[in-house]
Write a protein that holds these residues in place. Sequence first.
Motif, PDB file in Angstrom:
ATOM      1  N   PRO A  12       0.796  -1.232   0.000  1.00  0.00           N
ATOM      2  CA  PRO A  12       0.000   0.000   0.000  1.00  0.00           C
ATOM      3  C   PRO A  12       0.830   1.285   0.000  1.00  0.00           C
ATOM      4  O   PRO A  12       0.523   2.215  -0.751  1.00  0.00           O
ATOM      5  N   SER A  13       1.866   1.348   0.825  1.00  0.00           N
ATOM      6  CA  SER A  13       2.643   2.586   0.914  1.00  0.00           C
ATOM      7  C   SER A  13       3.345   2.888  -0.406  1.00  0.00           C
ATOM      8  O   SER A  13       3.423   4.049  -0.826  1.00  0.00           O
ATOM      9  N   LEU A  14       3.838   1.856  -1.078  1.00  0.00           N
ATOM     10  CA  LEU A  14       4.479   2.045  -2.376  1.00  0.00           C
ATOM     11  C   LEU A  14       3.468   2.537  -3.399  1.00  0.00           C
ATOM     12  O   LEU A  14       3.742   3.463  -4.177  1.00  0.00           O
ATOM     13  N   ALA A  15       2.282   1.930  -3.404  1.00  0.00           N
ATOM     14  CA  ALA A  15       1.236   2.326  -4.350  1.00  0.00           C
ATOM     15  C   ALA A  15       0.839   3.784  -4.161  1.00  0.00           C
ATOM     16  O   ALA A  15       0.715   4.539  -5.133  1.00  0.00           O
ATOM     17  N   VAL A  16       0.652   4.197  -2.926  1.00  0.00           N
ATOM     18  CA  VAL A  16       0.253   5.576  -2.649  1.00  0.00           C
ATOM     19  C   VAL A  16       1.365   6.542  -3.041  1.00  0.00           C
ATOM     20  O   VAL A  16       1.102   7.616  -3.598  1.00  0.00           O
ATOM     21  N   ASN A  17       2.603   6.166  -2.785  1.00  0.00           N
ATOM     22  CA  ASN A  17       3.734   7.024  -3.135  1.00  0.00           C
ATOM     23  C   ASN A  17       3.836   7.211  -4.648  1.00  0.00           C
ATOM     24  O   ASN A  17       4.021   8.328  -5.146  1.00  0.00           O
ATOM     25  N   VAL A  18       3.700   6.110  -5.399  1.00  0.00           N
ATOM     26  CA  VAL A  18       3.745   6.204  -6.860  1.00  0.00           C
ATOM     27  C   VAL A  18       2.594   7.063  -7.367  1.00  0.00           C
ATOM     28  O   VAL A  18       2.774   7.923  -8.240  1.00  0.00           O
ATOM     29  N   ALA A  19       1.410   6.841  -6.816  1.00  0.00           N
ATOM     30  CA  ALA A  19       0.241   7.615  -7.237  1.00  0.00           C
ATOM     31  C   ALA A  19       0.439   9.102  -6.970  1.00  0.00           C
ATOM     32  O   ALA A  19       0.146   9.941  -7.832  1.00  0.00           O
ATOM     33  N   ARG A  20       0.947   9.434  -5.794  1.00  0.00           N
ATOM     34  CA  ARG A  20       1.154  10.840  -5.445  1.00  0.00           C
ATOM     35  C   ARG A  20       2.134  11.510  -6.408  1.00  0.00           C
ATOM     36  O   ARG A  20       1.886  12.623  -6.878  1.00  0.00           O
ATOM     37  N   ARG A  21       3.209  10.835  -6.716  1.00  0.00           N
ATOM     38  CA  ARG A  21       4.206  11.400  -7.632  1.00  0.00           C
ATOM     39  C   ARG A  21       3.599  11.649  -9.014  1.00  0.00           C
ATOM     40  O   ARG A  21       3.803  12.701  -9.617  1.00  0.00           O
ATOM     41  N   LEU A  22       2.839  10.685  -9.512  1.00  0.00           N
ATOM     42  CA  LEU A  22       2.230  10.819 -10.825  1.00  0.00           C
ATOM     43  C   LEU A  22       1.193  11.942 -10.849  1.00  0.00           C
ATOM     44  O   LEU A  22       1.120  12.716 -11.808  1.00  0.00           O
ATOM     45  N   CYS A  23       0.403  12.013  -9.801  1.00  0.00           N
ATOM     46  CA  CYS A  23      -0.656  13.022  -9.754  1.00  0.00           C
ATOM     47  C   CYS A  23      -0.095  14.423  -9.579  1.00  0.00           C
ATOM     48  O   CYS A  23      -0.561  15.373 -10.218  1.00  0.00           O
ATOM     49  N   GLU A  24       0.891  14.563  -8.724  1.00  0.00           N
ATOM     50  CA  GLU A  24       1.489  15.884  -8.510  1.00  0.00           C
ATOM     51  C   GLU A  24       2.150  16.403  -9.775  1.00  0.00           C
ATOM     52  O   GLU A  24       2.207  17.611 -10.010  1.00  0.00           O
TER      53      GLU A  24
END
Length: 216
Positions: A12-24
Motif C-alpha cells: 500500500p505505501s508504495l502504491a500511494v507514493n507512486v500515485a502521489r508522484r504521478l498526480c502531482e
Amino acid sequence: MKLQVALDLTEPSLAVNVARRLCEAGAIDIVEAGTPLIKAAGIFIVSALRIACPSAEVMADLKTMDVGALEARLAIEAGASIVSVLGAAAIETIREFVNEARRLGGKSVVDMIGVKDPEGRVRELLNEGLRPDYIGLHLGIDVQRSRGLTIDELIKEAVNIKSRYGLSVAIAGGINENVAPKLRGTNIDIVVIGRAITQAENPVTAARNLRTLLGI
C-alpha cells in the motif's frame, strides 16, 4: 482520451507514493486501485489514493461478480469515482452495480476480461436496457504470459464497439511504448497502463512519454 495508471501492486505505501508522484506531476488522469492492491490492503486504499490524488479520478478495479450494489457502494463511499463489474457476471448483478454506481454519482465499467464475445455481451446489455459508462476491453496478465498475445487485437474491437453502439470504451492489457502509438487517434476513451509505468525506473517520465506517444 485519458491515461489511467493501474496500480497492480500489493504494498500500500508504495502504491500511494507512486500515485502521489504521478498526480502531482499531472502525468495521469485516472489512478486505479488494482484488484491485487484492494485485496492486499482493503477498500480503504481507495480513500488513501483519493487523499493522495485530490484532482484525479480514482478507479476501484473491483471486478465484481456478485452483490453488485453492495460492492459498488463500498468503493464509491470510500472515494472511488469509477468502479468495475465483470461482463461475465449475471445480468442482475451488472444491473444492480450500474444502477447503484449511478445513484451515488459514480461511473461504471463493465470489464470484458474472459468474455469470449464482448460485442455479443454488449448487445445483451443494451437489450436489457443497460448502458454502463464504459465497456472495458481487457487482456489479462495470465493470458498475455501463457499465450503470448498482445493488446493489438483488442484495439479494433474497442473502436468497433464505440462506433457501432455509441458506448465509451477503455482498453487494458500489456500496453507499452511499442503499443501506445497504435492507439493514437483511435478515439478510445481510456487507456489503462500498469507495468510500463509502475515498473519503470522513473514512473513520471514513463507516463509523460506514453502520453506523448498516445497523442494526449
